[in-house]
Design an enzyme around this catalytic site. Structure first.
Site, short mmCIF file in Angstrom:
data_model
loop_
_atom_site.label_atom_id
_atom_site.label_comp_id
_atom_site.label_asym_id
_atom_site.label_seq_id
_atom_site.Cartn_x
_atom_site.Cartn_y
_atom_site.Cartn_z
N SER A 101 0.82 -1.32 -0.08
CA SER A 101 -0.05 -0.04 0.06
C SER A 101 1.06 1.14 -0.06
O SER A 101 0.55 2.45 -0.38
CB SER A 101 -1.04 0.05 1.19
OG SER A 101 -0.18 0.21 2.37
N LYS A 111 0.67 4.64 6.76
CA LYS A 111 0.10 5.49 5.65
C LYS A 111 0.72 6.71 5.84
O LYS A 111 1.48 7.05 6.94
CB LYS A 111 -1.40 5.39 5.86
CG LYS A 111 -2.17 4.40 5.88
CD LYS A 111 -2.11 3.53 4.74
CE LYS A 111 -2.87 2.08 4.94
NZ LYS A 111 -2.57 1.24 3.68
#
Length: 411
Positions: free
Chosen positions: A203, A259
């Site tokens: 990701s 993230k």
């Protein structure tokens, strides 16, 4: 013989017997022992790693020279460690010397613990006799005379049994307390200063690759109280746009995610034709490649994905962003209004990231934001990488040691 009325410390008794020449020889031996320990290269890397972190965090541009320098130093320390290991394994004399010297240190520390635990209970002359024998051991050690050293260490052990035998058995409390102290130190470091985290998915490609191991700065945002998800006060600064953070997933609290922060409290975040808008201001995005190849793990096997590669500037932080040539997410998303005390996060691999846009679950779910208290820290640097390609990848289905990723700053 009677109990000593004024016990003399063992260390003081031994020091008083050393000549200046013995003191110099002992210092040289101590340095030699340190530099030929298998821990020496690892310790030196750790010592150099601290200023390296400071340099790349305080001046991102310095990574252009600091990373190669650190990689060169790390490689040198690796060969240093291999050379030490080879020498240690091949030299029987060195093995015997280290074994005897280790036994001698253990006996000395044992005697010190007993002297501290039962002051005044030992018989007169105990300190002097043990100190004299300890000096014989030290003389043999400094001379590197293995047969003599083995003989003197055995004599010291026998003397301990004779004079300290009643107190030699270590109490259960001492064993437990030593373990508890080590555990508390480890927990303190992980809670306040630094913690490792392994990248499990793609990701954050290409910024972070699958198998990267990063160090997380837990100090920068403030000390987080584990299990309570509370940060009583900030230390350096608040989380900022562009920071790559590790956090406890607010939806599935047993999972940690990594993230990039795109929005801070009060921000209005929108994606228009995949470009990020912060409070109505488009963030610069430059095309780098339309056919960039990344490596993903699918069903335990490595697979090549062709993606579009951009460089995005987010509040002054320039970083990589990937988009699928055939997007699986809407071209336009939002607006997302970031609540107070929260941040809005997205993965750099925009079409392959379960992030704030989809509630950390997937398409069709309402957005979710990360509370400050769930943030564990800011990712700083890759310290190890076991990913696609690299050393020995042919033996492990494409997974190898990625030396090129070592000491890679997280931007």
């Amino acid at each position: 013989m009677t109990a000593a009325s004024t016990p003399i410390k063992l260390g003081e008794a031994i020091t008083a017997r050393r000549t200046p020449e013995q003191l110099r020889a002992r210092r040289l031996l101590a340095w030699r022992q340190l530099l030929t320990s298998l821990w020496a290269p690892l310790t030196l890397v750790g010592i150099m790693f601290i200023p390296y972190l400071f340099v790349i965090e305080s001046s991102p541009a310095a990574a252009s020279w600091a990373k190669p320098a650190m990689q060169f130093f790390g490689a040198a320390m690796f060969f240093y460690w291999v050379a030490l290991l080879g020498w240690r394994l091949s030299s029987k004399r060195e093995q015997a010397l280290r074994k005897c010297r280790h036994e001698a240190r253990e006996l000395f520390h044992e005697a010190e613990r007993i002297f501290a635990r039962v002051p005044g209970k030992l018989l007169d002359g105990t300190t002097e006799r043990i100190a004299e024998q300890a000096m014989r051991v030290e003389d043999a050690s400094l001379a590197a005379d293995v047969p003599r050293l083995e003989k003197e260490v055995k004599a010291l052990d026998k003397l301990h049994e004779e004079l300290l035998g009643a107190y030699r058995k270590q109490s259960g409390w001492e064993t437990v307390s030593g373990f508890v102290k080590a555990l508390l130190i480890a927990l303190l470091i992980r809670t306040i200063f630094i913690e490792p985290y392994r990248i499990p998915s793609g990701s954050m490609l290409p910024t972070l690759e699958i198998g990267d191991q990063v160090f997380v700065n837990k100090f920068i945002y403030g000390v987080r109280i584990p299990f309570m998800n509370k940060v009583p006060f900030q230390i350096v600064r608040a989380p900022a746009r562009g920071d790559v953070i590790v956090f406890n997933n607010p939806i599935e609290t047993d999972k940690d995610f990594i993230k990039r922060i795109v929005g801070i409290p009060g921000d209005r975040i929108e994606l228009v034709n995949e470009q990020v808008y912060v409070n109505g201001v488009p963030q610069r995005r430059d095309l780098v490649s339309k056919d960039f190849i990344v490596h993903n793990l699918e069903g335990g096997q490595w697979a090549d994905d062709e993606v579009v590669y951009y460089r995005e500037t987010l509040d002054g932080v320039n970083h990589a962003v990937l988009q699928s040539p055939r997007p699986v997410t809407p071209r336009n998303e939002g607006p997302f209004i970031v609540p107070e005390g929260h941040v809005f996060v997205m993965g750099d691999n925009r079409d392959n990231s379960s992030d704030s846009r989809v509630g950390f679950v997937g398409q069709g779910h309402p957005p979710a934001y990360v509370p400050y208290g769930n943030i564990k820290g800011k990712a700083m640097v890759v310290w190890l990488s076991l990913g696609y390609g690299g050393v020995l990848s042919g033996l492990f289905d494409g997974t190898g040691l990625r030396l090129d990723r070592f000491f890679e700053p997280v931007r």
